[in-house]
Motif scaffolding. Structure first.
Motif, PDB file in Angstrom:
ATOM      1  N   GLN A  87       0.831  -1.207   0.000  1.00  0.00           N
ATOM      2  CA  GLN A  87       0.000   0.000   0.000  1.00  0.00           C
ATOM      3  C   GLN A  87       0.868   1.262   0.000  1.00  0.00           C
ATOM      4  O   GLN A  87       0.546   2.253  -0.677  1.00  0.00           O
ATOM      5  N   LYS A  88       1.986   1.220   0.752  1.00  0.00           N
ATOM      6  CA  LYS A  88       2.903   2.379   0.761  1.00  0.00           C
ATOM      7  C   LYS A  88       3.425   2.669  -0.643  1.00  0.00           C
ATOM      8  O   LYS A  88       3.451   3.811  -1.097  1.00  0.00           O
ATOM      9  N   LEU A  89       3.874   1.610  -1.323  1.00  0.00           N
ATOM     10  CA  LEU A  89       4.390   1.783  -2.682  1.00  0.00           C
ATOM     11  C   LEU A  89       3.291   2.224  -3.636  1.00  0.00           C
ATOM     12  O   LEU A  89       3.512   3.045  -4.532  1.00  0.00           O
ATOM     13  N   PHE A  90       2.089   1.689  -3.442  1.00  0.00           N
ATOM     14  CA  PHE A  90       0.950   2.075  -4.279  1.00  0.00           C
ATOM     15  C   PHE A  90       0.651   3.560  -4.142  1.00  0.00           C
ATOM     16  O   PHE A  90       0.335   4.239  -5.120  1.00  0.00           O
ATOM     17  N   ASP A  91       0.771   4.079  -2.901  1.00  0.00           N
ATOM     18  CA  ASP A  91       0.531   5.508  -2.664  1.00  0.00           C
ATOM     19  C   ASP A  91       1.655   6.381  -3.233  1.00  0.00           C
ATOM     20  O   ASP A  91       1.420   7.543  -3.593  1.00  0.00           O
TER      21      ASP A  91
END
Length: 525
Positions: free
Chosen positions: A137-141
């Protein structure tokens, strides 16, 4: 690829392009090991790889989960100076992520300033694959741009890994545009959690569907016990002009097997043959299972004998089917044939052959097979195997020996074993042992309506009417009710399910006509 190999063998000095074509061909034909070996042959001919070779070979390593092989290729990439190539670097990241070395993949990802969308999708996919949705999710953001595949990865991850289907739906609703893969991922997430109503609602909203969309829904209904709706949906798929593939037909066959809908299963089999749908050993085994559960032994035998390849599940289905259909001797002979061929054995095979022995009353053979399971094959019996043994002895009237096996087994007996013994007590009218069995079932909190009905019937057959009344009063006081019986019948090609006592079924008039016709036939006889 066989034809490609023939042509390739005639080339005296194949170029790097030709070698790359062969390696890619093996990958696309789902044979990554051959692709890697082809690269080995390429090296043995002193032919150096190029920036197209390594992405293919690394993909092969990822597909076969060959981390050691992938590291070797990484070394080759470093020696030949291809690490700065974006395509090679992305292939390395993907390989490490597929093989579970996510730290190595992340090191490569962080070590270069220039990354494209494939780089981001590869590392996000790696975290999703191993359930690390927080990091994904961090990378997606952080990702500077997203494509449909990026969204699909996250939706699939929330649906499968963490079970956070609500979070997955939020992402799905936020998507600026959706392709079929995203719709299918979201529906599959609902299906995986048994939320078939939500899955069906989303399925009906789809602007267009492919065979995967239909297969996900059909499989969901089969998995959660609604095989009738699965077959209805399969028929709708055909009506909408979507051609089924080997997966969707296999699922439909499984639905027919669950329902015992032999005619529909035959029709699907004919459809497969007419449309030249190639079934693998799993699909052929599903057909075999369908014929066995439908009681069509000759068709099952024909199917089994014509199978070009059989796995252990195929043998298991055949042995189990013969046992269920009362052909225990034939099941034991087939098991002996397996042994003669040196086929690998597992605990499920022994479970099937012991069940066959139980149904056929083959006590001596059953005991011998049970002992050889441990002494010859080193397979430790599970509760289910002891259950078969107890059932075998119970059916043969050897109730005390069955009780001794229950009490001497290395694990704690479960309700199935005591229930099996109780059923045997009813057959052989052993009141004392029946009461002991019921006592054990009460201790295990497995005293459902069936247990008390059996005990009541045992008392009734022995003329112990006061005890019958006590049992029925006990059931009444505890609010225990006998479950309604259910049956399935095929009417005009449609599978209909009926529950005892219900009069609201849409096909009751038709069924009444059938019943009246059968009654007249019986009276005439």
């Amino acid at each position: 690829m066989n034809y490609a190999e023939l042509v390739f063998s005639q080339i005296e000095q194949p170029s790097a392009f030709i070698w790359n074509t062969m390696i890619r061909g093996y990958i696309e034909s789902s044979n990554p090991c051959r692709a890697f070996h082809c690269y080995g042959r390429m090296q043995s001919k002193n032919m150096s790889g190029d920036n197209h070779t390594y992405p293919y070979v690394l993909k092969a390593c990822g597909l076969m989960l060959g981390l050691d092989e992938g590291r070797e290729i990484h070394g080759e990439v470093l020696k030949r100076g291809f690490l700065s190539d974006l395509f090679v670097r992305n292939a390395l990241i993907s390989m490490y992520c597929r093989c579970g070395a996510i730290v190595c993949g992340r090191t490569l990802f962080d070590g270069f300033h220039y990354r494209d969308l494939v780089s981001w999708n590869s590392i996000i996919s790696g975290y999703v694959r191993f359930g690390e949705m927080g990091e994904a999710q961090k990378l997606f953001d952080e990702i500077p741009e997203r494509d449909v595949f990026t969204w699909a990865i996250m939706i699939d991850g929330y649906g499968k890994k963490l079970g956070d289907i609500i979070r997955g739906r939020e992402l799905f609703d936020r998507m600026p545009e959706r392709d079929l893969a995203c719709w299918n991922s979201m529906i599959n997430g609902y299906v995986n959690h048994g939320e078939m109503v939500a899955a069906r609602d989303l399925f009906e909203e789809m602007p267009k569907r492919n065979v995967i969309s239909w297969s996900i829904m059909i499989d969901g209904y089969v998995r959660f016990g609604n095989s009738k709706e699965a077959l209805n949906l399969f028929n709708q798929m055909l009506h909408h002009g979507t051609k089924p593939d080997n997966i969707s037909t296999m699922i439909a066959i499984s639905a027919c097997a669950q329902l015992g809908a032999l005619d529909q299963g035959r029709w699907i089999h004919t459809y497969i043959q007419k449309n030249k749908i190639i079934l693998d050993v799993i699909g052929q085994t599903a057909l075999l299972d369908m014929y066995m559960k439908g009681g069509s032994l000759e068709e099952a035998r024909t199917m089994f004998n014509r199978m070009p390849e059989r796995n252990i599940i195929s043998w298991n289905v055949m042995i189990a089917g013969l046992g269920i259909n009362g052909l225990g001797e034939e099941a034991v002979e087939l098991f002996a044939h397996m042994e003669m061929l040196g086929m690998p054995m597992d605990d499920l095979i022994f479970l099937s052959v012991l069940t066959a022995c139980s149904h056929a009353g083959l006590v001596t053979k059953g005991l011998d097979i049970f002992r050889r399971m441990t002494s010859v094959y080193g397979i430790k019996p599970k509760l289910e195997h002891y259950g078969c043994l107890v059932d075998l002895l119970g059916r043969a009237g050897q109730l005390d020996e069955a009780k001794n096996w229950i009490q001497s087994m290395p694990m704690k007996p479960n309700s199935a074993l005591w229930g099996s013994l109780l059923a045997a007590c009813k057959t052989h009218q052993n009141v004392l042992l029946a009461e002991v069995s019921v006592g054990r079932l009460v201790e295990l909190k497995a005293d459902d309506c069936g247990v008390y009905v059996i005990l009541s019937n045992i008392y009734a057959e022995e003329g112990m009417w006061e005890d019958v009344l006590k049992v029925r009063k006990l059931m009444s006081d505890r609010g225990i009710k006998k479950e309604a019986g259910r049956s399935v019948i095929v009417v005009d090609g449609e599978v209909e399910e009926f529950v005892s006592g219900e009069r609201s079924h849409s096909s009751n008039k038709e069924i009444d006509l059938v019943i009246r016709s059968l009654s007249m036939m019986i009276m005439s006889v």
